[in-house]
Design a protein around this motif. Sequence first.
Motif: not given
Length: 298
Positions: A33-44, A251-262
């Motif tokens: 997901c382009a807006w993923c808020h947990n990008p550290e979860s993607k890789q196993q 409804i889960m409004p978009y936030h930008t937390m995923g940007a810094a984590k990425s």
Amino acid sequence: MEQGIIFDIQRFCIHDGPGIRTTVFLKGCPLSCAWCHNPESKQQNVQLSYRENHCVLCGECESICPQRVHQLVNNEHQVDFSRCTGCGKCIESCPVSALSLIGKTVTTDDIMDIVLKDADYYRASGGGITLSGGEPLFQPHFALALLKQAKRGRLNTCIETSGFCREADLRSVSEFTDLFLFDFKLSDEKLHRQYVGGELSKILKNLSLLNKLKKPVILRCPVIPGINDTQPHFQAIADLSVLECVQAVEIMPYHTMGAAKSLNIGREYLLNVPPADPETVKLWKSELLKMRCQKLME
Ligand code: SF4
Ligand code: SF4
């Protein structure tokens, strides 16, 4: 005993199902997901995280890393994340905790030892354990073993899922799951492939399976301004809200937390969208109500 990889475990959660809960975050997700808020979860597997704003450029990590992941060039710390094998040597050497490893291998007993510490709170509040991620069903055997063990301990069980999983796995875990927190992100197949990276049809089929199995579902809908805050998508949410299995629509409004984590894990974050303000969220909800969306959460 089953083993799996998690990247976090959080006690006393109150937004991941009923009552007070412990949420276990399983690592690995088949979607992007382009807006993923947990990008550290993607890789196993276990991966390196580097916080640039903590680094004092001492060079310890550069000296100790056998893979030449770290290089200090002209007062700049360059990190080649792709070379990291997760040995952990640089983490111990860093004097300011700028480095860490995300993810660890654990057994179901390791998890349950932590989860059961709060058994009294679960009993008093109707809470229990929630499996989140990543996509918990990306590690289906581990997820199933955890749920079975939780049920043996008479805990309430929830799974937070994208629904992008094998039907057989969903069927197996459903027997031991009290509530599904099920994502619905986009209603157009082409956009779904573009922004989420998997087939929408598979997800809808799995939602319909849960409906057939009469498993309670909370439909969780991330809304991202400019991407899915559209009339057709809101109508699709309203249409799904009438399913018998759907107990509530959130409804889960978009936030930008995923940007810094990425940034910390060397992943590119391509979305350039401001977070949704409360007035806009109110507007979305009133649109949904006009479309006869049922069971909309406050
Ligand atoms: S964890 Fe090991 S391989 Fe990875 S950057 Fe640190 S020292 Fe190098
Ligand atoms: S050891 Fe830590 S502070 Fe020193 S250069 Fe590496 S990341 Fe920066």
